[in-house]
Design a protein around this motif. Structure first.
Motif, PDB file in Angstrom:
ATOM      1  N   ILE A   1       0.833  -1.205   0.000  1.00  0.00           N
ATOM      2  CA  ILE A   1       0.000   0.000   0.000  1.00  0.00           C
ATOM      3  C   ILE A   1       0.864   1.250   0.000  1.00  0.00           C
ATOM      4  CG2 ILE A   1      -1.860   1.204   1.202  1.00  0.00           C
ATOM      5  CD1 ILE A   1      -2.616  -1.459   2.492  1.00  0.00           C
ATOM      6  N   PHE A   2       1.942   1.245   0.784  1.00  0.00           N
ATOM      7  CA  PHE A   2       2.826   2.404   0.898  1.00  0.00           C
ATOM      8  C   PHE A   2       4.246   2.004   0.505  1.00  0.00           C
ATOM      9  CE2 PHE A   2      -0.220   2.359   4.489  1.00  0.00           C
ATOM     10  CZ  PHE A   2      -1.045   3.394   4.085  1.00  0.00           C
ATOM     11  N   TYR A   3       5.018   3.008   0.144  1.00  0.00           N
ATOM     12  CA  TYR A   3       6.445   2.811  -0.082  1.00  0.00           C
ATOM     13  C   TYR A   3       7.202   3.915   0.648  1.00  0.00           C
ATOM     14  CZ  TYR A   3      11.038   2.260  -2.126  1.00  0.00           C
ATOM     15  OH  TYR A   3      12.379   2.070  -2.281  1.00  0.00           O
ATOM     16  N   ILE A   4       8.221   3.523   1.408  1.00  0.00           N
ATOM     17  CA  ILE A   4       9.045   4.465   2.156  1.00  0.00           C
ATOM     18  C   ILE A   4      10.387   4.580   1.460  1.00  0.00           C
ATOM     19  CG2 ILE A   4      10.071   4.993   4.386  1.00  0.00           C
ATOM     20  CD1 ILE A   4       7.987   3.304   5.717  1.00  0.00           C
ATOM     21  N   SER A   5      10.725   5.770   1.032  1.00  0.00           N
ATOM     22  CA  SER A   5      12.007   6.043   0.392  1.00  0.00           C
ATOM     23  C   SER A   5      12.885   6.832   1.355  1.00  0.00           C
ATOM     24  CB  SER A   5      11.811   6.823  -0.912  1.00  0.00           C
ATOM     25  OG  SER A   5      13.052   7.137  -1.498  1.00  0.00           O
ATOM     26  N   THR A   6      14.132   6.399   1.477  1.00  0.00           N
ATOM     27  CA  THR A   6      15.085   7.083   2.354  1.00  0.00           C
ATOM     28  C   THR A   6      16.020   7.992   1.577  1.00  0.00           C
ATOM     29  OG1 THR A   6      16.578   5.182   2.216  1.00  0.00           O
ATOM     30  CG2 THR A   6      15.027   5.249   4.062  1.00  0.00           C
ATOM     31  N   ARG A   7      15.805   8.157   0.290  1.00  0.00           N
ATOM     32  CA  ARG A   7      16.654   9.025  -0.517  1.00  0.00           C
ATOM     33  C   ARG A   7      16.348  10.482  -0.179  1.00  0.00           C
ATOM     34  NH1 ARG A   7      18.855   6.314  -4.969  1.00  0.00           N
ATOM     35  NH2 ARG A   7      19.181   4.173  -4.292  1.00  0.00           N
ATOM     36  N   GLY A   8      17.375  11.273  -0.079  1.00  0.00           N
ATOM     37  CA  GLY A   8      17.191  12.685   0.235  1.00  0.00           C
ATOM     38  C   GLY A   8      17.645  13.002   1.638  1.00  0.00           C
ATOM     39  N   ASN A   9      18.540  13.980   1.757  1.00  0.00           N
ATOM     40  CA  ASN A   9      19.053  14.452   3.041  1.00  0.00           C
ATOM     41  C   ASN A   9      19.740  13.342   3.822  1.00  0.00           C
ATOM     42  OD1 ASN A   9      19.624  16.483   4.826  1.00  0.00           O
ATOM     43  ND2 ASN A   9      17.638  16.511   5.804  1.00  0.00           N
ATOM     44  N   HIS A  10      20.473  12.479   3.097  1.00  0.00           N
ATOM     45  CA  HIS A  10      21.306  11.435   3.706  1.00  0.00           C
ATOM     46  C   HIS A  10      20.494  10.502   4.605  1.00  0.00           C
ATOM     47  CE1 HIS A  10      24.844  13.513   2.173  1.00  0.00           C
ATOM     48  NE2 HIS A  10      24.368  14.625   2.676  1.00  0.00           N
ATOM     49  N   GLY A  11      19.297  10.159   4.209  1.00  0.00           N
ATOM     50  CA  GLY A  11      18.486   9.211   4.962  1.00  0.00           C
ATOM     51  C   GLY A  11      17.857   9.762   6.216  1.00  0.00           C
ATOM     52  N   LYS A  12      17.966  11.070   6.469  1.00  0.00           N
ATOM     53  CA  LYS A  12      17.361  11.641   7.667  1.00  0.00           C
ATOM     54  C   LYS A  12      15.857  11.830   7.512  1.00  0.00           C
ATOM     55  CE  LYS A  12      21.563  14.149   9.002  1.00  0.00           C
ATOM     56  NZ  LYS A  12      22.156  15.487   9.258  1.00  0.00           N
ATOM     57  N   LEU A  13      15.397  11.913   6.293  1.00  0.00           N
ATOM     58  CA  LEU A  13      13.979  12.065   6.023  1.00  0.00           C
ATOM     59  C   LEU A  13      13.466  10.840   5.277  1.00  0.00           C
ATOM     60  CD1 LEU A  13      13.823  15.815   4.936  1.00  0.00           C
ATOM     61  CD2 LEU A  13      13.198  14.845   7.132  1.00  0.00           C
ATOM     62  N   HIS A  14      12.234  10.462   5.542  1.00  0.00           N
ATOM     63  CA  HIS A  14      11.601   9.307   4.921  1.00  0.00           C
ATOM     64  C   HIS A  14      10.340   9.784   4.205  1.00  0.00           C
ATOM     65  CE1 HIS A  14      14.014   7.873   8.281  1.00  0.00           C
ATOM     66  NE2 HIS A  14      14.110   6.705   7.677  1.00  0.00           N
ATOM     67  N   THR A  15      10.297   9.571   2.904  1.00  0.00           N
ATOM     68  CA  THR A  15       9.158  10.003   2.099  1.00  0.00           C
ATOM     69  C   THR A  15       8.240   8.808   1.869  1.00  0.00           C
ATOM     70  OG1 THR A  15      10.555  11.634   1.007  1.00  0.00           O
ATOM     71  CG2 THR A  15       8.443  11.135  -0.023  1.00  0.00           C
ATOM     72  N   ILE A  16       6.953   8.998   2.143  1.00  0.00           N
ATOM     73  CA  ILE A  16       5.962   7.939   1.989  1.00  0.00           C
ATOM     74  C   ILE A  16       5.159   8.207   0.721  1.00  0.00           C
ATOM     75  CG2 ILE A  16       4.058   6.709   3.075  1.00  0.00           C
ATOM     76  CD1 ILE A  16       4.982   7.809   5.733  1.00  0.00           C
ATOM     77  N   PHE A  17       5.081   7.212  -0.151  1.00  0.00           N
ATOM     78  CA  PHE A  17       4.304   7.280  -1.381  1.00  0.00           C
ATOM     79  C   PHE A  17       3.058   6.408  -1.243  1.00  0.00           C
ATOM     80  CE2 PHE A  17       8.479   8.511  -2.796  1.00  0.00           C
ATOM     81  CZ  PHE A  17       8.254   9.433  -3.807  1.00  0.00           C
ATOM     82  N   LEU A  18       1.983   6.848  -1.856  1.00  0.00           N
ATOM     83  CA  LEU A  18       0.784   6.024  -1.992  1.00  0.00           C
ATOM     84  C   LEU A  18       0.904   5.290  -3.321  1.00  0.00           C
ATOM     85  CD1 LEU A  18      -1.929   5.244  -0.733  1.00  0.00           C
ATOM     86  CD2 LEU A  18      -2.965   7.138  -1.989  1.00  0.00           C
ATOM     87  N   ARG A  19       1.159   4.001  -3.267  1.00  0.00           N
ATOM     88  CA  ARG A  19       1.508   3.243  -4.464  1.00  0.00           C
ATOM     89  C   ARG A  19       0.385   3.233  -5.488  1.00  0.00           C
ATOM     90  NH1 ARG A  19       6.131   0.076  -3.948  1.00  0.00           N
ATOM     91  NH2 ARG A  19       5.443  -1.011  -5.818  1.00  0.00           N
ATOM     92  N   GLU A  20      -0.843   3.167  -5.052  1.00  0.00           N
ATOM     93  CA  GLU A  20      -1.953   3.063  -5.999  1.00  0.00           C
ATOM     94  C   GLU A  20      -2.196   4.353  -6.776  1.00  0.00           C
ATOM     95  OE1 GLU A  20      -5.895   4.089  -3.461  1.00  0.00           O
ATOM     96  OE2 GLU A  20      -4.834   2.269  -2.878  1.00  0.00           O
ATOM     97  N   ALA A  21      -1.608   5.475  -6.332  1.00  0.00           N
ATOM     98  CA  ALA A  21      -1.835   6.761  -6.994  1.00  0.00           C
ATOM     99  C   ALA A  21      -0.886   6.988  -8.158  1.00  0.00           C
ATOM    100  CB  ALA A  21      -1.699   7.908  -5.995  1.00  0.00           C
ATOM    101  N   TYR A  22       0.161   6.153  -8.308  1.00  0.00           N
ATOM    102  CA  TYR A  22       1.149   6.334  -9.362  1.00  0.00           C
ATOM    103  C   TYR A  22       1.099   5.162 -10.329  1.00  0.00           C
ATOM    104  CZ  TYR A  22       3.346  10.242  -6.948  1.00  0.00           C
ATOM    105  OH  TYR A  22       3.589  11.455  -6.362  1.00  0.00           O
ATOM    106  N   ARG A  23       1.352   5.491 -11.574  1.00  0.00           N
ATOM    107  CA  ARG A  23       1.431   4.462 -12.601  1.00  0.00           C
ATOM    108  C   ARG A  23       2.430   4.910 -13.662  1.00  0.00           C
ATOM    109  NH1 ARG A  23      -4.082   3.006 -15.253  1.00  0.00           N
ATOM    110  NH2 ARG A  23      -4.385   2.179 -13.138  1.00  0.00           N
ATOM    111  N   LYS A  24       3.452   4.103 -13.856  1.00  0.00           N
ATOM    112  CA  LYS A  24       4.487   4.365 -14.857  1.00  0.00           C
ATOM    113  C   LYS A  24       5.124   5.735 -14.675  1.00  0.00           C
ATOM    114  CE  LYS A  24       2.665   1.261 -18.384  1.00  0.00           C
ATOM    115  NZ  LYS A  24       2.204   1.133 -19.794  1.00  0.00           N
ATOM    116  N   GLY A  25       5.400   6.078 -13.461  1.00  0.00           N
ATOM    117  CA  GLY A  25       6.149   7.294 -13.193  1.00  0.00           C
ATOM    118  C   GLY A  25       5.342   8.559 -13.153  1.00  0.00           C
ATOM    119  N   GLU A  26       4.050   8.500 -13.307  1.00  0.00           N
ATOM    120  CA  GLU A  26       3.225   9.693 -13.316  1.00  0.00           C
ATOM    121  C   GLU A  26       2.041   9.509 -12.388  1.00  0.00           C
ATOM    122  OE1 GLU A  26       3.873  12.497 -14.762  1.00  0.00           O
ATOM    123  OE2 GLU A  26       5.658  11.833 -15.838  1.00  0.00           O
TER     124      GLU A  26
END
Length: 519
Positions: A390-415
């Protein structure tokens, strides 16, 4: 005779076979140690039932006059009954899940990392007199936003389509300013934010309705204002402009300001996941019982889904839960069933928060600001890793100090599947960042640059870059690359110290991160 400690170690070993054939694990059969005393080798020892099926010895051990032996036997039989089913796999979602990387989302964050730095520089330039400053002050001003010595100059030269270095016609020194394309993109984003203020009002109302008290700190909303599409002056243009919806008040025990919703609207109490379920039900025709409480799950590549995990997901998808907008203060949460429903409600709560954002993503640290008001668990990162479909947590950005959460169902093929004007305006900044620097007019001077009109270069190159042909890298997700037909795209490795747009998060969420992150 063998001491009680030694027998206790044996009875609590990897495997113990009782007369009732209870197995504790898959390891080798229980092996009694070599007796240290000749008496212990005799068959009339009270603990020899570990190797024999003679029920008479078990009965004798149960009625042994020694209380320590009798209690040990009772404890052993009780453990055999409790853990006798350990051979079967658990059909519940495991709590300690390892994060499986999705390189598409991580590549998206690599571009987002550059966007955050560019936004910091843009704000710095726009706050200067005449929206420009001398290049000699670049290192001094760059330290304000986190750049080290000489890093600011190297960073500016990487993006000639956004930053322009020119020679002043009078002072004859180098100055730095924004290009016309960058100013056009900023103006377009500001217009899009102003145009969707009515939608931002509804998003803020729904966000306040998710709180169990109907109120949130003004500072927490201010930090996440860009994620929810709110203008910078939302306190005046949104909160105070609509007194029929919002009320601003000061806390009694502190100097903090709070935003409170005046009245809850039942029409806004419909979650976004319910609309998704209806679309999936009409499109696929899935059984209503399976779709009633389910979530769309798209697992990342390489995620191992075993038979027992499928059973656990099937059971979890059918588990009922309370709506995030419902008041659950009157329910008894002490039972295991209530705790499971409360955890699924937390998933629905985070899903609804991401659905209210403009780009369907937000940092974990910003969600942590709302943790107490929205009854979210303490260890948010571990909790979200249980639901990687359901979610994806990315640690890229600011040397892993911040965690960005994506809603997987809202994206398709990069858009984004359902883009909005604010999202499209922000993606144009990514296009300017990814444009090849070979076409940038590096040698232009201020004498040839007319502020009130287009120069000869701008007459042949449209500011919106609509006359060029671009290709979106849909397979690599999020790498919304803009490639000119006859131009090679050159992406330098960004070695500059990361200056993210979430600096306020790191300043205001130190206490929250201690609760929500468990590495």
């Amino acid at each position: 005779p063998i001491s009680h400690d030694l027998w206790r170690t044996q009875l609590r070993g990897e495997q113990f076979c009782t007369p009732f054939c209870f197995n504790f694990s898959r390891s080798a059969p229980f092996q009694n140690p070599k007796p240290s005393h000749p008496v212990s080798s005799q068959m009339n020892h009270p603990f020899n039932f570990a190797r024999t099926l003679d029920l008479i010895q078990i009965k004798a051990a149960l009625f042994n006059p020694n209380p320590s032996i009798r209690n040990l036997v009772h404890e052993t039989l009780q453990n055999a009954v409790l853990f006798g089913r350990s051979m079967s796999k658990s059909t519940s979602i495991p709590k300690n899940q390892q994060r499986v990387r999705d390189h598409g989302y991580d590549n998206y964050m690599e571009i987002e990392k550059k966007i955050r730095k560019v936004l910091k520089f843009e704000d710095l330039i726009l706050t200067q007199p005449h929206q420009c400053f001398a290049v000699s002050r670049l290192d001094t001003l760059g330290r304000r936003i986190g750049f080290k010595q000489h890093e600011a100059g190297n960073f500016v030269l990487k993006f000639p389509h956004i930053f322009e270095i020119y020679e002043h016609p009078v002072q004859r020194i180098l100055y730095l300013r924004l290009t016309r394309n960058a100013l056009s993109q900023i103006e377009q984003e500001n217009q899009a934010v102003v145009a969707q203020i009515p939608d931002a009002v509804n998003r803020l109302r729904k966000l306040l309705m998710l709180s169990n008290t109907g109120s949130l700190k003004l500072e927490h909303v201010r930090i996440a204002r860009k994620d929810f599409g709110l203008p910078d002056d939302f306190e005046f243009s949104v909160v105070l402009k609509y007194p029929q919806y919002f009320r601003l008040f000061d806390a009694k025990d502190s100097m903090n300001k709070y935003i409170e919703i005046v009245e809850r609207d039942p029409e806004l109490s419909v979650c976004a996941v319910e609309k998704v379920r209806e679309m999936e039900y009409r499109r696929k025709g899935i059984d209503e019982e399976n779709m009633r409480f389910s979530f769309v799950a798209n697992f990342p590549p390489g995620f191992k889904i075993g038979k027992y995990y499928k059973i656990a997901m099937w059971k979890w998808q059918r588990l009922p839960y309370w709506s995030p907008y419902a008041d659950i203060s009157g329910y008894d949460m002490r039972s295991l069933e209530a705790q499971n429903r409360l955890q699924k409600r937390a998933v629905a709560m985070i899903h609804e928060i991401l659905s209210l954002t403009v780009e369907k993503k937000i940092t974990l640290e910003r969600i942590a600001h709302f943790r107490i008001n929205m009854d979210l668990p303490k260890k948010l990162k571990d909790f979200l890793l249980q639901h990687q479909g359901i979610f994806y947590i990315s640690t890229r950005g600011n040397h892993g100090k911040l965690h960005t959460i994506f809603l997987r169902e809202a994206y398709r093929k990069g858009e984004l599947i359902e883009p909005n004007d604010v999202y499209l305006a922000r993606r144009k900044l990514a296009q300017l960042i990814l444009l090849s620097p070979r076409k940038a007019p590096i040698d232009r001077e201020l004498a040839d640059y007319r502020r009130n009109g287009l120069s000869d270069y701008d007459q042949h190159h449209d500011m919106d870059i609509t006359g060029k042909k671009y290709i979106s890298a849909s397979e690599n997700f999020g790498e919304s690359r803009v490639i000119e037909q006859d131009t090679d795209l050159e992406l330098d490795n960004d070695t500059v110290s990361d200056v993210s747009d979430e600096d306020d998060d790191l300043c205001h969420s130190k206490d929250a991160k201690a609760d929500c992150l468990s590495e």
